[in-house]
Design a protein around this motif. Structure first.
Motif, PDB file in Angstrom:
ATOM      1  N   THR A   1      56.350  41.604  27.293  1.00  0.00           N
ATOM      2  CA  THR A   1      55.012  42.014  26.859  1.00  0.00           C
ATOM      3  C   THR A   1      54.979  42.037  25.331  1.00  0.00           C
ATOM      4  O   THR A   1      56.039  42.062  24.678  1.00  0.00           O
TER       5      THR A   1
ATOM      6  N   THR B   1      54.270  45.478  36.768  1.00  0.00           N
ATOM      7  CA  THR B   1      53.530  45.891  37.962  1.00  0.00           C
ATOM      8  C   THR B   1      54.440  46.749  38.825  1.00  0.00           C
ATOM      9  O   THR B   1      55.657  46.793  38.621  1.00  0.00           O
TER      10      THR B   1
ATOM     11  N   LYS C   1      45.796  55.125  33.221  1.00  0.00           N
ATOM     12  CA  LYS C   1      45.221  54.185  32.248  1.00  0.00           C
ATOM     13  C   LYS C   1      45.922  54.382  30.909  1.00  0.00           C
ATOM     14  O   LYS C   1      45.966  55.498  30.377  1.00  0.00           O
TER      15      LYS C   1
ATOM     16  N   THR D   1      44.835  45.393  27.201  1.00  0.00           N
ATOM     17  CA  THR D   1      44.928  44.828  28.557  1.00  0.00           C
ATOM     18  C   THR D   1      46.077  43.839  28.707  1.00  0.00           C
ATOM     19  O   THR D   1      46.333  43.360  29.817  1.00  0.00           O
ATOM     20  N   GLY D   2      46.783  43.509  27.624  1.00  0.00           N
ATOM     21  CA  GLY D   2      47.907  42.584  27.703  1.00  0.00           C
ATOM     22  C   GLY D   2      49.183  43.221  28.205  1.00  0.00           C
ATOM     23  O   GLY D   2      50.176  42.535  28.445  1.00  0.00           O
TER      24      GLY D   2
ATOM     25  N   SER E   1      46.871  44.915  33.538  1.00  0.00           N
ATOM     26  CA  SER E   1      45.637  44.863  32.733  1.00  0.00           C
ATOM     27  C   SER E   1      45.379  46.191  32.037  1.00  0.00           C
ATOM     28  O   SER E   1      44.235  46.630  31.900  1.00  0.00           O
ATOM     29  N   GLY E   2      46.454  46.824  31.592  1.00  0.00           N
ATOM     30  CA  GLY E   2      46.336  48.075  30.850  1.00  0.00           C
ATOM     31  C   GLY E   2      46.598  49.316  31.672  1.00  0.00           C
ATOM     32  O   GLY E   2      46.659  50.419  31.114  1.00  0.00           O
TER      33      GLY E   2
END
Length: 574
Positions: free
Chosen positions: A37, A238, A269, A274-275, A279-280
């Protein structure tokens, strides 16, 4: 776009090898998957910059005590699964990016307030993390904070909208590194007219018990949570995160939007854009990284700013033959005057509950009137007589007679007061220049010419002591502006637009001006200054005169015109 090159300069990289990390997670039977990331590629310093929790003594004590046994709430006390992105609609705002600044606490707390505004009021807001973090008691620093103190500030002072104070506006462009912190250097930026967009909360709290957290998330809304971050977290892609490898980096604050009993995890959250992650968003297992130990912060009782908007037009009757002029001497008080068919000045007033008048104030007037006030219960009115002189009449418990103030004028006058016992009057002279007369508390000064070639009567407003802003229509039908800021008159500046007749101006507070004038189609047009000039707003109507305007509170405007039926018409913004 901001560049992130400075994040990786000057320090040793702490990047985990993605293949080794994947193998380690497989060996540990972890429930999450990694990937490279933008955050995992940062230096140690860059990774720490994305955090920002300063743990309180209470946090430290809870960490030392370790996880507490949950209260014995019945299983029906909370649902098995909660996600506020899909709980009677979506109540979670878009993922933000705090960038190279330890402002995660304000991002998390702001996200909670935004969610609660949606739950309580049905409005998904976009609030200013910059106002929360840099303009509050925290101060202009990218250093850390704690959620309890942040929520206390959101209750005490509120925060404005992102439009009023964008996050990017708190930094230079491009941002510079503060040598004192090695983080981006932010600044306190002014937020004019805070009341227009300020949102606050009426109460906030802390929840320690695990089952009480779930019950709150189920019944009330999201929370802010702090936890310990390790190096492997930056590579999260994920699944349900658990710490497996890597060093401790620091404390982070995020918005908890739900939980899953089936997966035994919290739904969260983040504020890294979002990267990163899903998606964040991410999931973190119960019992991991002291997520269940540090208390959750809550916010309730969201207070929205007043809803502003324009009314329709209402007729106030009468038969008038000039543009009206209006002023307010205090809250919920308006005095409006205009010339009648008998060339006298007629007066109508609003006392907070109803319109009174009309009453005749006499006079044989060549022009329409101007009216101003410098204290409660005081009115000063000016007209041009048939001899082209300026005449003055005032109310101070009763109406005076008329006094002549000289001059040789060819338009309606305009008048304003910027302080007690101070009046400034403007009108077009026979040479088409703008002329100025003033009362300083003991004497009338002037007349002085301010030049220009005016194709209308002037308008004037004042938003502070020793400040005057004047406006006229030029011979090219554009709007022109000249101002006094205490040391001398500016030149004339063109503000564009098309002005079809006499205009009016008012100020409801510092650095705010609202102007009104007939447009090309004789609709009423609106243009305002709030730090920069707006475009033109068409407010409709069909005008037979120029405009008059008054204001008695921030965010309140009352406009008056002569309609095609010769009656006085009123439209207001509140």
């Amino acid at each position: 776009m901001w560049e992130g090159r400075a994040l990786t300069e000057g320090t040793t990289m702490a990047t985990l090898d993605i293949h080794e990390l994947s193998a380690t997670l497989t060996s540990a039977e972890a429930r999450w998957s990694p990937r490279i990331t933008p955050q995992s590629l940062l230096s140690d310093e860059g990774k720490r910059a994305l955090l920002g929790v300063i743990f309180t003594p209470a946090d430290v004590a809870m960490r030392a005590a370790g996880p507490q046994e949950a209260a014995g709430l019945a299983a029906r006390a909370f649902a098995p699964e909660v996600d506020w992105r899909n709980k009677n609609g979506n109540h979670v705002t878009a993922v933000r990016d705090q960038q190279y600044c330890g402002s995660c606490v304000s991002f998390a707390c702001t996200a909670v307030v935004e969610s609660m505004a949606s739950i309580e009021h049905g409005q998904l807001l976009d609030l200013s993390e910059a106002d929360s973090h840099f303009n509050s008691s925290h101060g202009p620093s990218c250093g850390g904070w704690n959620s309890h103190a942040c929520m206390a500030q959101l209750q005490a002072r509120g925060q404005v909208s992102e439009t009023a104070l964008p996050y990017s506006s708190a930094f230079d462009s491009p941002p510079v590194i503060d040598p004192a912190t090695n983080l981006w250097k932010p600044y306190v930026r002014p937020t004019p007219n805070r009341a227009d967009s300020q949102v606050s909360i009426t109460n906030h709290g802390l929840i320690g018990d695990i089952n009480e957290r779930k019950s709150y998330l189920d019944s009330t809304g999201p929370c802010a949570a702090s936890f310990d971050v390790y190096d492997d977290f930056y590579s999260y892609a994920t699944g349900v995160y658990q710490h497996v490898t890597g060093n401790y980096v620091g404390g982070h604050c995020v918005e908890v939007i739900g939980y899953s009993e089936s997966e035994q995890c919290w739904l969260v959250k983040n504020s890294w854009g979002t990267g990163w992650g899903m998606s964040g968003y991410f999931k973190i297992a119960y019992g991991q990284c002291n997520f269940d130990v540090y208390a959750f912060s809550t916010a309730q009782g969201v207070q929205l700013p007043p809803s502003h908007g324009w009314s329709g037009w209402e007729s106030l009757g009468g038969i008038i033959t000039s543009k009206p002029s209006a002023v307010s001497w205090g809250p919920n008080r308006i005095d409006a005057v205009a010339r009648g068919t008998d060339s006298a000045i007629w007066h109508r007033w609003w006392d907070g509950s109803s319109w009174n008048g009309w009453e005749s104030l006499g006079g044989g007037c060549q022009s329409g009137p101007a009216i101003c006030s410098w204290e409660s219960g005081r009115l000063d009115m000016f007209v041009v007589g048939t001899d082209h002189q300026l005449y003055h009449k005032w109310f101070d418990g009763g109406w005076s007679g008329w006094e002549a103030l000289g001059g040789l004028l060819s338009s309606d006058p305009a008048a304003v007061s910027w302080g007690p016992n101070r009046i400034d009057v403007f009108a077009r002279g026979m040479d088409s220049a703008m002329w100025h007369l003033w009362w300083d508390g003991s004497n009338w000064g002037g007349w002085e010419s301010l030049g220009g070639v005016c194709d209308s009567a002037p308008a004037v407003a004042s938003w502070g002591d020793n400040r005057l802003d004047t406006f006229v229509k030029g011979t090219d039908s554009q709007l022109y502006h000249q101002y006094w800021a205490g040391a001398g008159w500016s030149g004339w500046e063109a503000l564009g637009g098309y002005v079809g007749g006499d205009l009016s101006a008012a100020s409801w507070g510092p650095d705010r001006i609202d102007m009104f004038y007939p447009g090309a189609g004789f609709n009423m047009m609106h243009k305002w200054w709030d730090g920069s000039w707006s475009g033109e707003e068409n407010l409709g109507g069909l005008l037979s005169s120029g405009t008059g305007v008054s204001t008695w509170a921030p965010g309140r405007l009352d406009c008056f015109v002569e309609g095609t039926d010769s009656a006085m018409w009123h439209k207001w913004y509140a």
